[in-house]
Design an enzyme around this catalytic site. Structure first.
Site, PDB file in Angstrom:
ATOM      1  N   ASN A 116     -14.959 -32.715  12.256  1.00  0.00           N
ATOM      2  CA  ASN A 116     -14.424 -32.090  13.468  1.00  0.00           C
ATOM      3  C   ASN A 116     -12.901 -32.207  13.560  1.00  0.00           C
ATOM      4  O   ASN A 116     -12.216 -31.232  13.881  1.00  0.00           O
ATOM      5  CB  ASN A 116     -15.087 -32.703  14.717  1.00  0.00           C
ATOM      6  CG  ASN A 116     -16.592 -32.432  14.744  1.00  0.00           C
ATOM      7  OD1 ASN A 116     -17.092 -31.660  13.918  1.00  0.00           O
ATOM      8  ND2 ASN A 116     -17.304 -33.056  15.659  1.00  0.00           N
ATOM      9  N   HIS A 162       7.816  10.484  29.975  1.00  0.00           N
ATOM     10  CA  HIS A 162       6.598  11.336  30.049  1.00  0.00           C
ATOM     11  C   HIS A 162       6.497  12.261  28.832  1.00  0.00           C
ATOM     12  O   HIS A 162       5.894  13.330  28.916  1.00  0.00           O
ATOM     13  CB  HIS A 162       6.581  12.176  31.328  1.00  0.00           C
ATOM     14  CG  HIS A 162       6.903  11.388  32.564  1.00  0.00           C
ATOM     15  ND1 HIS A 162       5.949  10.747  33.318  1.00  0.00           N
ATOM     16  CD2 HIS A 162       8.103  11.111  33.143  1.00  0.00           C
ATOM     17  CE1 HIS A 162       6.544  10.120  34.343  1.00  0.00           C
ATOM     18  NE2 HIS A 162       7.858  10.321  34.244  1.00  0.00           N
ATOM     19  N   SER A 283      -3.779  16.070   1.579  1.00  0.00           N
ATOM     20  CA  SER A 283      -5.140  16.427   1.986  1.00  0.00           C
ATOM     21  C   SER A 283      -5.846  17.026   0.788  1.00  0.00           C
ATOM     22  O   SER A 283      -5.233  17.727  -0.022  1.00  0.00           O
ATOM     23  CB  SER A 283      -5.058  17.434   3.129  1.00  0.00           C
ATOM     24  OG  SER A 283      -6.243  18.199   3.177  1.00  0.00           O
ATOM     25  N   LYS A 289      -0.360  19.724   3.362  1.00  0.00           N
ATOM     26  CA  LYS A 289      -0.296  18.509   4.181  1.00  0.00           C
ATOM     27  C   LYS A 289       0.414  17.341   3.500  1.00  0.00           C
ATOM     28  O   LYS A 289       0.257  17.104   2.320  1.00  0.00           O
ATOM     29  CB  LYS A 289      -1.712  18.045   4.545  1.00  0.00           C
ATOM     30  CG  LYS A 289      -2.485  18.978   5.449  1.00  0.00           C
ATOM     31  CD  LYS A 289      -1.923  19.044   6.866  1.00  0.00           C
ATOM     32  CE  LYS A 289      -2.190  17.792   7.662  1.00  0.00           C
ATOM     33  NZ  LYS A 289      -3.595  17.691   8.073  1.00  0.00           N
ATOM     34  N   ASN A 291       0.508  13.591   5.009  1.00  0.00           N
ATOM     35  CA  ASN A 291       0.067  12.821   6.176  1.00  0.00           C
ATOM     36  C   ASN A 291       0.741  11.453   6.261  1.00  0.00           C
ATOM     37  O   ASN A 291       0.837  10.753   5.248  1.00  0.00           O
ATOM     38  CB  ASN A 291      -1.449  12.626   6.131  1.00  0.00           C
ATOM     39  CG  ASN A 291      -2.187  13.958   6.162  1.00  0.00           C
ATOM     40  OD1 ASN A 291      -1.732  14.911   6.798  1.00  0.00           O
ATOM     41  ND2 ASN A 291      -3.302  14.026   5.448  1.00  0.00           N
ATOM     42  N   GLU A 296      -0.212   5.672  10.697  1.00  0.00           N
ATOM     43  CA  GLU A 296      -1.525   5.897  11.345  1.00  0.00           C
ATOM     44  C   GLU A 296      -2.429   4.679  11.188  1.00  0.00           C
ATOM     45  O   GLU A 296      -3.126   4.277  12.115  1.00  0.00           O
ATOM     46  CB  GLU A 296      -2.215   7.119  10.739  1.00  0.00           C
ATOM     47  CG  GLU A 296      -1.608   8.434  11.160  1.00  0.00           C
ATOM     48  CD  GLU A 296      -2.278   9.594  10.439  1.00  0.00           C
ATOM     49  OE1 GLU A 296      -3.097  10.275  11.064  1.00  0.00           O
ATOM     50  OE2 GLU A 296      -1.999   9.792   9.246  1.00  0.00           O
ATOM     51  N   GLN A 328     -16.874 -22.628  14.621  1.00  0.00           N
ATOM     52  CA  GLN A 328     -16.837 -22.144  13.237  1.00  0.00           C
ATOM     53  C   GLN A 328     -16.520 -20.642  13.202  1.00  0.00           C
ATOM     54  O   GLN A 328     -15.996 -20.137  12.221  1.00  0.00           O
ATOM     55  CB  GLN A 328     -18.189 -22.426  12.565  1.00  0.00           C
ATOM     56  CG  GLN A 328     -18.256 -22.017  11.117  1.00  0.00           C
ATOM     57  CD  GLN A 328     -19.425 -22.686  10.411  1.00  0.00           C
ATOM     58  OE1 GLN A 328     -19.445 -23.904  10.240  1.00  0.00           O
ATOM     59  NE2 GLN A 328     -20.404 -21.917  10.014  1.00  0.00           N
ATOM     60  N   LYS A 331     -12.757 -18.803  12.465  1.00  0.00           N
ATOM     61  CA  LYS A 331     -12.038 -18.598  11.197  1.00  0.00           C
ATOM     62  C   LYS A 331     -11.821 -17.130  10.857  1.00  0.00           C
ATOM     63  O   LYS A 331     -10.702 -16.718  10.572  1.00  0.00           O
ATOM     64  CB  LYS A 331     -12.771 -19.222  10.003  1.00  0.00           C
ATOM     65  CG  LYS A 331     -13.232 -20.631  10.143  1.00  0.00           C
ATOM     66  CD  LYS A 331     -12.136 -21.631  10.248  1.00  0.00           C
ATOM     67  CE  LYS A 331     -12.751 -22.980  10.540  1.00  0.00           C
ATOM     68  NZ  LYS A 331     -13.579 -23.017  11.776  1.00  0.00           N
TER      69      LYS A 331
END
Ligand code: ARG
Length: 465
Positions: A116, A162, A283, A289, A291, A296, A328, A331
């Site tokens: 312990n 905004h 892609s 594409k 990406n 992300e 335990q 972990k």
């Protein structure tokens, strides 16, 4: 060995029946806690030296134990060590191997301690090492942000509230906002480290031990600031892990905000920045594409770190004193959150210096959104108009501009004077984006001069660490 050819349990004395095979693997932690082996061995070496100092071991025994543990460390590091689920956890695997190697003396190591206090010690040592690595990674990312801020100190972009164009800001100022967030994360991490770096060793199972141990000595040997104060608390609470997870969650929230902006900015619609190919993927179906996978993924991984914080909080909730096997379960969340945070910081520290700014695109985006409307209002206030009236005048001018398809700076003086006679031809000085950012030249403002001051201050902070 018992008759079924499995290693016998180190705690098997009071048992007559053997453990159910499912229960054995259900209760075992060695599959994941074996990564604590360095810290477990460090803790055991310190404990053995303390037992020598307290005359519980003699010099020869202590030496045999230390040498045995070091040879086990080497074997584990080389990948040759055979971990056994039947031996439950990292502690008992190492202890059993020690006794196999050095014989009966190995059995003396566990005097005056318990798994312990051992696990509480191991985890604190492990977390402390990880904190030190994370601290460096935060510094690397901050330093990359400072360099980029300096380079783009006078690059104009729209600032948003905004997600609508609000006022012009400088890209450097925007980078320094992220620096500040990381600066607070850094200080939270160091604050957490203070409470991590305390030694529970000697708390034993829960009540301390009847042997004449020296807790100050083991604390010093292990580089802890001091021993913990209360044995019951020492073996049971995992608030240091919760604090770490809270730090990690806030950091990840910052990185997720950062990620969200990078994803937006690299989109065709924004095109404010470009990320080099090595941080992106294509892609399989849409050839055009590119990406922004790295930002992300960092954004996505934020969820799992916050999840670990929730796991740890819930794990600890309502646990009675002292140690319970529940602990335990701390972990895997702790390990995973540390791995995740390190990977994300590493990715960002590499990616930030590679950001390419499309200055012209950012500039024209700022021009399009009436980003100098507040500057026109401030101009009218300087000429004596109350701010609320100035707000109305500018609102009308903006509406007119929208109707005409023109920015404020593109309206003629006569047009502008229709809304207020206070407007003179010096108005065009404040309607430019450069005039707008340069005017915000005070502590914390977006003016390029302020960005350069913030950069210099930040560099001084980083150098002092
Ligand atoms: N594997 C255990 C843990 O992670 C170690 C301590 C076990 N102590 C006990 N009394 N069963 O917490």
């Amino acid at each position: 060995m018992s008759d079924d050819n499995k290693p016998s349990k180190l705690w098997g004395g009071r048992f007559t029946g053997s453990t159910d095979a499912f229960v054995e693997s259900f209760t075992a932690s060695v599959t994941f806690d074996q990564r604590l082996y360095h810290h477990d061995i460090d803790g055991s070496v310190a404990h053995a030296k303390m037992l020598l100092k307290a005359d519980i071991l003699n010099a020869g025994e202590c030496q045999q134990i230390v040498d045995g543990l070091e040879s086990i460390r080497q074997e584990i590091t080389s990948g040759k060590f055979q971990w056994s689920v039947a031996l439950e956890d990292v502690h008992m695997n190492i202890e059993a191997a020690l006794t196999d190697r050095i014989g009966v003396v190995g059995k003396k190591l566990h005097t005056a301690r318990s798994r312990n206090d051992q696990i509480a010690t191991d985890l604190r040592l492990y977390v402390r090492d990880e904190i030190d690595q994370i601290e460096k990674l935060i510094g690397q990312l901050q330093s990359a942000l400072v360099d980029l801020a300096k380079q783009e100190a006078s690059t104009i972009m729209p600032g948003f509230t905004h997600l609508q164009t609000a006022q012009a800001v400088t890209f450097g100022h925007h980078m320094m906002a992220w620096f500040e967030m990381l600066e607070r994360d850094h200080s939270r991490l160091l604050d957490c480290r203070k409470r991590v770096n305390l030694s529970p060793l000697g708390a034993a199972a829960l009540a301390g031990t009847s042997y004449p141990i020296d807790r100050e000595y083991t604390a010093t040997l292990l580089g802890f600031d001091r021993p913990t104060n209360n044995s019951l608390d020492s073996v049971s609470d995992r608030d240091f892990a919760i604090e770490l997870a809270a730090f990690a969650s806030i950091l990840m929230i910052h990185l997720s905000r950062f990620s969200e902006e990078l994803v937006l900015w690299t989109s065709t619609q924004f095109s404010f920045i470009e990320l080099p190919d090595r941080f992106c993927t294509g892609s399989s179906i849409m050839p055009q594409k590119k990406n922004p996978d790295v930002p992300e993924l960092v954004r996505g991984k934020t969820g799992r770190v916050i999840g670990h914080l929730m796991s740890l909080l819930t794990l600890m909730k309502s646990q009675p004193l002292a140690y319970n096997k529940d602990n335990q379960e701390d972990k895997e969340p702790v390990f995973d959150l540390l791995d995740t945070v390190k990977d994300c910081l590493h990715a960002y520290a590499e990616m930030v210096p590679a950001i390419i700014c499309n200055r012209a695109t950012m500039y024209s985006a700022a021009k399009k959104g009436y980003a100098t409307a507040t500057d026109l209002a401030d101009y009218l206030v300087m000429k004596g108009l109350p701010f609320r009236d100035a707000h109305t005048v500018v609102g009308k001018s903006v509406a007119y501009g929208i109707e005409q398809g023109k920015d404020l700076a593109e309206l003629s003086l006569q047009d502008l004077q229709k809304f207020s006679a206070l407007i003179a031809d010096d108005v065009f000085d404040v309607l430019t984006l450069e005039g707008s950012v340069n005017a915000r030249n005070h502590l914390g403002g977006t003016a390029p001069e302020q960005v350069l001051t913030a950069v210099a201050n930040a560099r001084a902070v980083l150098e002092k660490r």
